[in-house]
Design a protein around this motif. Structure first.
Motif, short mmCIF file in Angstrom:
data_model
loop_
_atom_site.label_atom_id
_atom_site.label_comp_id
_atom_site.label_asym_id
_atom_site.label_seq_id
_atom_site.Cartn_x
_atom_site.Cartn_y
_atom_site.Cartn_z
N GLY A 187 0.80 -1.22 0.00
CA GLY A 187 0.00 0.00 0.00
C GLY A 187 0.83 1.27 0.00
N ILE A 188 2.06 1.18 0.49
CA ILE A 188 2.94 2.36 0.55
C ILE A 188 3.18 2.93 -0.84
N PHE A 189 3.19 2.08 -1.86
CA PHE A 189 3.40 2.58 -3.22
C PHE A 189 2.22 3.45 -3.65
N ARG A 190 1.01 3.03 -3.36
CA ARG A 190 -0.18 3.81 -3.71
C ARG A 190 -0.18 5.13 -2.94
N LYS A 191 0.19 5.06 -1.67
CA LYS A 191 0.23 6.26 -0.83
C LYS A 191 1.23 7.29 -1.38
N GLU A 192 2.37 6.81 -1.90
CA GLU A 192 3.39 7.70 -2.44
C GLU A 192 3.22 7.94 -3.94
N ASN A 193 2.10 7.46 -4.50
CA ASN A 193 1.77 7.64 -5.91
C ASN A 193 2.84 7.04 -6.84
N ILE A 194 3.32 5.85 -6.48
CA ILE A 194 4.30 5.12 -7.29
C ILE A 194 3.61 3.90 -7.88
#
Length: 66
Positions: free
Chosen positions: A31-38
């Motif tokens: 989910g961290i990728f979605r949060k950082e827009n990656i």
């Protein structure tokens, strides 16, 4: 839990298929990728954590070289 390095070869509907030296693992991105827009892309080298050698989670996208 085991960590393996591989290359994303296909991405469909939130699932990514990562080719390692031995097999192809069906993965979801953290989910961290979605949060950082990656967004993981086909061709990206990634580190995957896996429990059962069939499914895994993309933990890290390695730096692109080209």
């Amino acid at each position: 839990m085991e960590f393996v390095k591989g290359t994303i070869i296909k991405g469909i509907g939130g699932f990514y298929y990562v080719k390692t030296d031995d097999e192809i693992i069906e993965c979801k991105a953290r989910g961290i990728f979605r949060k950082e827009n990656i967004t993981p892309l086909v061709g990206d080298m990634v580190m995957v954590s896996t429990e059962d050698k069939k499914t895994g989670v993309i933990d890290e996208i390695l730096p692109r070289t080209s």
